[in-house]
Design a protein around this motif. Structure first.
Motif, PDB file in Angstrom:
ATOM      1  N   GLY A   1      44.042  47.753  36.064  1.00 11.85           N
ATOM      2  CA  GLY A   1      44.439  46.626  36.917  1.00 11.85           C
ATOM      3  C   GLY A   1      43.429  45.515  37.016  1.00 11.85           C
ATOM      4  O   GLY A   1      43.686  44.497  37.668  1.00 11.85           O
ATOM      5  N   LEU A   2      42.245  45.675  36.413  1.00 10.96           N
ATOM      6  CA  LEU A   2      41.236  44.614  36.472  1.00 10.96           C
ATOM      7  C   LEU A   2      41.600  43.501  35.480  1.00 10.96           C
ATOM      8  O   LEU A   2      42.358  43.731  34.529  1.00 10.96           O
ATOM      9  N   PRO A   3      41.088  42.285  35.685  1.00  7.85           N
ATOM     10  CA  PRO A   3      41.409  41.183  34.770  1.00  7.85           C
ATOM     11  C   PRO A   3      41.047  41.539  33.333  1.00  7.85           C
ATOM     12  O   PRO A   3      39.984  42.107  33.072  1.00  7.85           O
ATOM     13  N   GLY A   4      41.952  41.238  32.410  1.00 10.86           N
ATOM     14  CA  GLY A   4      41.777  41.645  31.024  1.00 10.86           C
ATOM     15  C   GLY A   4      41.165  40.560  30.167  1.00 10.86           C
ATOM     16  O   GLY A   4      40.613  39.573  30.660  1.00 10.86           O
ATOM     17  N   ALA A   5      41.265  40.759  28.857  1.00 11.58           N
ATOM     18  CA  ALA A   5      40.696  39.805  27.909  1.00 11.58           C
ATOM     19  C   ALA A   5      41.365  38.449  28.073  1.00 11.58           C
ATOM     20  O   ALA A   5      42.491  38.346  28.536  1.00 11.58           O
ATOM     21  N   GLY A   6      40.645  37.428  27.658  1.00 15.83           N
ATOM     22  CA  GLY A   6      41.202  36.079  27.768  1.00 15.83           C
ATOM     23  C   GLY A   6      40.888  35.425  29.091  1.00 15.83           C
ATOM     24  O   GLY A   6      41.255  34.288  29.335  1.00 15.83           O
TER      25      GLY A   6
ATOM     26  N   VAL B   1      36.405  49.031  48.201  1.00 16.31           N
ATOM     27  CA  VAL B   1      35.560  48.448  47.166  1.00 16.31           C
ATOM     28  C   VAL B   1      36.263  47.209  46.623  1.00 16.31           C
ATOM     29  O   VAL B   1      37.465  47.243  46.326  1.00 16.31           O
ATOM     30  N   PHE B   2      35.516  46.128  46.496  1.00 16.32           N
ATOM     31  CA  PHE B   2      36.100  44.852  46.088  1.00 16.32           C
ATOM     32  C   PHE B   2      35.243  44.250  44.977  1.00 16.32           C
ATOM     33  O   PHE B   2      34.028  44.408  44.975  1.00 16.32           O
ATOM     34  N   VAL B   3      35.910  43.580  44.056  1.00 18.59           N
ATOM     35  CA  VAL B   3      35.167  42.882  43.020  1.00 18.59           C
ATOM     36  C   VAL B   3      35.716  41.448  42.930  1.00 18.59           C
ATOM     37  O   VAL B   3      36.924  41.227  42.887  1.00 18.59           O
ATOM     38  N   GLY B   4      34.784  40.513  42.969  1.00 22.40           N
ATOM     39  CA  GLY B   4      35.161  39.106  42.851  1.00 22.40           C
ATOM     40  C   GLY B   4      35.080  38.688  41.398  1.00 22.40           C
ATOM     41  O   GLY B   4      34.076  38.942  40.728  1.00 22.40           O
ATOM     42  N   THR B   5      36.141  38.094  40.884  1.00 19.84           N
ATOM     43  CA  THR B   5      36.196  37.701  39.479  1.00 19.84           C
ATOM     44  C   THR B   5      36.639  36.240  39.380  1.00 19.84           C
ATOM     45  O   THR B   5      36.964  35.615  40.385  1.00 19.84           O
ATOM     46  N   SER B   6      36.714  35.752  38.176  1.00 11.55           N
ATOM     47  CA  SER B   6      37.212  34.393  37.998  1.00 11.55           C
ATOM     48  C   SER B   6      38.732  34.353  38.049  1.00 11.55           C
ATOM     49  O   SER B   6      39.334  33.306  37.846  1.00 11.55           O
ATOM     50  N   SER B   7      39.340  35.495  38.324  1.00 11.84           N
ATOM     51  CA  SER B   7      40.800  35.539  38.473  1.00 11.84           C
ATOM     52  C   SER B   7      41.203  36.041  39.852  1.00 11.84           C
ATOM     53  O   SER B   7      42.335  36.492  40.033  1.00 11.84           O
TER      54      SER B   7
END
Lengths: 182, 730
Positions: free
Chosen positions: B364-369, B384-390
């Motif tokens: 479920g984490l942001p994939g390639a691209g 648990v949280f992760v901040g991404t560019s998505s």
């Protein structure tokens, strides 16, 4: 360095209160905007009135003992704000700063909706109190008892204002009819 | 019209009118309003008198205010204006949010790669032109933008770090500001550009600055520590303070070949200790983060992995892989987040003792691209949280799901642009804005022309999947577009006919229109590639056809920035330089076509070298040019060099520059009332006749355009915004 000390406990309570307020007021925004729009006749005034009502409601939120009555309480604040604005309109003559050819209400959803029908146009003949009763009764589909509870006036007063609103509308419509017949 | 109306007929007519009437939904600004209101400091009555005394109270308060005003007026007359100013300062609450009048309308793009948790279990994230507070316990979020207060300026906030007294510290260019969700409680100016900052357990602040100092802030006192072993001060990438009060600094350097290196040093109050060589081979990679864990140990993440220091010994946690961020859960297990630097998929590793559980796009984490950005991980009591560019993702039942933003408008996700993506600038921004009215605007972004209308955005793909550069809506409803190839090569002009783009000219890169509605395009001439040609197209009610073309000229070539037609029908052409960037010395930037021939023009009073960034024609036929002097070689930014705005009225030039109070101009636009608007590195200014007035101060802005109804639209790091009428009214 500027250092402002906050009282953390009080602050958390205030945040919780703010969350409750936002949760209660959010579902009422659309209806409030529509009610104010038909009370005041245009979108710009409706937005201003709804914003004024939100500010007034928030500053006196602590006085609302029964949160279950929020909708009715907030609607009363909004109607009072709108009535005040309607009354001020009668006292203050606004002079447009822009080109008079630029009708600020052109394209306004409320103005257009009311302007397409003679009865809608005749609403301007009603006093602020009469107009409030008419809009709550027809546009908000409220009974005279509900309107009385919302406005905090006896039910008989509501019926009387409805009656005088009819008279004002009738007078304006018949005058317009004569004007058109000339 | 009906003559007589009974009550029943009126009742029926009103019921019909009400049921058939429109039920407009409230504008977005009104929906946001309650949240804005509760965020302001509440002003309760300062006297709680019984209700029956209400009218008397009002009277007394009114009398008191009137008396106060009288006293103030008298005092002001007696001792001058200083007293009044001081009283106003006392009344002003500096912590309160002040709505800026910048109405940001861009949807949330979800770039939240900087996430931290506070002591109350809230999650804070910065990015996408917004600051977000997400409360996992209630699954509610609140966002703030520059609309709420200019101190949220995205361009001025590079990172956030937890504040022990509540909320977060916003790390600006030179300033640290603590925001707790209701107001800015503390503010510290460290006196230099900040590379990294952190709050110590004793509530003091530590900041590494670009001028090579470590700055310690205790109360109102600043101590600058000058003997830091700074290999390159601007590249301090991480800073932390352990429970013993020791300050840890990590460096991240990248050579031109992309080889990363780093250093780790510790300041113990009296001197520095270099730990790079003695600690772990992992630390020679560029350092991403230093995390002090609740058990007193710490994790350093770098381009070569994650390393843990506990009881003076180092342990490699994750070898041969970049590690971006680390956190410890209440059960003592460790979480490490990383992003693949080639195509962006985010992975998370959960370490329990010697065992490791990996999570990736399949979970479920942001994939390639995805756009390349370092993810950051945070653990709160709720998960648990992760901040991404998505967006911000949460782990639940073995899978990751995005919790904020709830939706990202398709097409507004961040895109990976080869060659244009760089650290610290992971967003592809709106390149310009075209204002139509208060409720409508266009904004090109990468390969899409975005259209904002009545509160919602729709996307119009640029023709041939090329990069959207400029757009011109004409009075008949036609859209003219300028696009260019992705590598920055030749452009093309297209006209939208129905749903089809029709190419009208082969290689133009500038677009404009004159007062009659004729469209002008300028670009390389197909027949003589070294030359530039200007063509005009007019609409006859059914079709657009070419009406006029100039002779090709080699006087002005390269990156054309504007084409305009003066009142005397002379054609003006502006160029920002021969090779676009960097500037080629000696390249002319401004030329005029008159009586069948071209001539180079330099505004009298402007700097010797002319580069034109924008050209516009005023309703009176005068031509306005925004230029800058590339020969003033200070700083690395071309725009940061000396700029000027000049008006040619047909016979003479009037030049306005920094001496007239206008520096670092980025773009100009003309309003229907004749005012000239300019965006600058500092904000927004208006020229009324001969004087510039600053309308917005402290917010770097990019493009600007003014709609026929007078609404001013701008772009900036926050996206696209319109300026409140109260600010633009003269």
């Amino acid at each position: 360095m500027l250092r402002v000390t906050a009282h953390e406990g009080t602050q958390r309570e205030a945040e919780a209160e703010a969350e409750v307020f936002c949760r209660l007021v959010a579902p009422a925004i659309d209806a409030s905007y529509q009610l104010a729009g038909y009370l005041l006749g245009n979108s710009a005034d409706a937005q201003d009135a709804a914003q004024d009502a939100v500010v007034k409601a928030w500053t006196s939120f602590g006085s609302l003992r029964d949160r279950a009555l929020f909708d009715r309480w907030f609607r009363r604040i909004l109607v009072n704000v709108c009535r005040d604005r309607l009354r001020r309109r009668h006292r203050v003559r606004w002079v447009p700063l822009d080109d008079p050819a630029d009708d600020p209400e052109a394209g306004d959803p409320f103005a257009l909706s009311l302007a397409r029908d003679a009865v809608g146009r005749a609403l301007e003949a009603c006093s602020p109190d009469e107009r409030a009763v008419v809009v709550l009764h027809y546009w908000n589909d409220m009974s005279t008892a509900d309107i009385a509870a919302t406005l905090g006036v006896p039910q008989g007063t509501v019926k009387f204002r409805l009656h005088t609103a009819y008279a004002a509308l009738r007078h304006r419509l018949e005058a317009a009819s004569k004007e058109a017949g000339r | 019209m009906k003559g007589r109306w009974t009550d029943e007929e009126l009742d029926h007519a009103l019921r019909l009118l009400a049921t058939q009437g429109r039920r407009p939904t409230a504008p977005a600004v009104l929906r946001r309003y309650p949240a804005d209101v509760v965020a302001r400091p509440m002003h309760r009555p300062w006297l709680a008198w019984p209700g029956s005394w209400r009218s008397e109270r009002r009277l007394l308060v009114a009398l008191a205010v009137a008396g106060l005003l009288l006293a103030l007026s008298a005092g002001t007359l007696l001792v001058g204006s200083n007293l009044l100013e001081r009283f106003q300062q006392l009344l002003h609450d500096p912590s309160a949010l002040t709505p800026s009048g910048i109405e940001v309308v861009t949807p949330d793009t979800g770039v939240y790669d900087r996430v931290v948790s506070d002591g109350d279990g809230n999650l804070w994230a910065e990015g996408a032109g917004r600051l977000v507070r997400y409360t996992p316990a209630t699954r509610t979020a609140r966002t703030w933008t520059v609309s709420d207060d200019l101190r949220f300026a995205a361009g001025g906030v590079s990172n956030i770090t937890p504040a022990r007294a509540g909320g977060v510290w916003l790390i600006g260019e030179r300033t640290l500001r603590r925001f707790d969700g209701t107001g800015f409680r503390e503010s510290v100016d460290v006196g230099a550009t900040i590379a990294a900052a952190v709050e110590a357990p004793d509530h003091s602040l530590w900041a590494a600055t670009w001028d090579g100092y470590l700055v310690h802030v205790v109360g109102a006192a600043l101590t600058r520590i000058s003997d830091a072993p700074l290999h390159s001060p601007s590249d301090v990438s991480a800073i932390a303070v352990d429970d013993a009060g020791r300050v840890w600094c990590g460096w991240w350097l990248e050579s031109e070949g992309g080889i990363e290196s780093g250093w780790l040093s510790r300041y113990d109050g009296s001197g520095w200790v270099n730990l790079t060589d003695s600690a772990s081979a992992r630390l020679v990679g560029g350092i991403r983060s230093i995390t002090v864990l609740p058990d007193g140990s710490m994790i350093v993440t770098s381009s070569l992995g994650a390393t843990r220091l506990r009881d003076d010994s180092w342990t490699d946690l994750s070898a041969s892989r970049t590690a971006d961020s680390a956190a410890m859960a209440p059960d003592g297990s460790l979480w490490i987040a990383r992003a693949d630097l080639t195509d962006g998929p985010v992975t998370v590793e959960h370490l329990i003792g010697q065992s490791s559980t990996p999570f990736g796009p399949a979970d479920g984490l942001p994939g390639a691209g995805q756009p390349i950005a370092m993810p950051s991980i945070a653990v709160t009591k709720d998960g648990v949280f992760v901040g991404t560019s998505s967006g911000i993702y949460e782990l639940g039942a073995g899978r990751w799901g995005r919790v904020w933003p709830a939706t990202i408008q398709p097409g507004l996700e961040q895109v990976v642009v080869a060659g244009e993506q760089s650290w610290g600038s992971s967003e592809v921004t709106f390149s310009s804005v075209v204002a139509v009215s208060r409720d409508e605007a266009w904004a090109p972004r990468w390969k899409t022309f975005w259209h904002f209308s009545n509160g919602s955005w729709t996307a119009l793909q640029a023709p041939d999947s090329r990069v959207a550069k400029n757009l011109l809506p004409t009075a008949d409803g036609t859209l003219w577009a300028i696009v260019r190839s992705a590598d920055g090569g030749v452009g093309a002009a297209f006209e939208l006919q129905g749903n089809q783009w029709v190419q009208m000219a082969s290689a133009p890169t500038a677009l404009g229109a004159d007062a009659s509605g004729t469209v002008w395009v300028a670009g390389a001439d197909g027949a003589s590639p070294a030359g530039t040609i200007v063509r005009s197209f007019a609409f006859d009610g059914q079709t657009w056809s070419e009406r006029f073309s100039t002779t090709p000229t080699a006087l002005v070539t390269g990156c054309l920035s504007g084409v305009a037609v003066g009142g005397d029908r002379s054609v003006w052409l502006g160029s920002s330089g021969g090779g676009c960037f960097p500037w080629q010395p000696g390249q002319p930037g401004l030329a005029r076509y008159r009586n069948g021939s071209w001539e180079l023009v330099r505004p009298s009073g402007a700097s010797a070298t002319v580069a034109i960034r924008d050209l516009v024609t005023a309703p009176d036929g005068s031509v306005w040019a925004l230029g800058w002097d590339p020969s003033v070689a200070s700083g690395s930014s071309t725009l940061g060099r000396r700029t000027w705005v000049a008006r040619f009225d047909g016979t003479a030039w009037t030049v306005f520059d920094a001496h007239d109070g206008l520096a670092d101009v980025v773009d100009i636009a003309l309003a229907p009332d004749g005012a000239v608007w300019a965006t600058t590195f500092d904000g927004l200014a208006r020229l009324d006749g001969t004087a510039w007035t600053s309308v917005v101060h402290g917010l770097p802005l990019h493009s600007i355009d003014v709609a026929p109804d007078g609404t001013v639209w701008v772009t900036g790091d926050f996206g696209v915004a319109r300026i409140a009428a109260s600010l633009t009214r003269r």
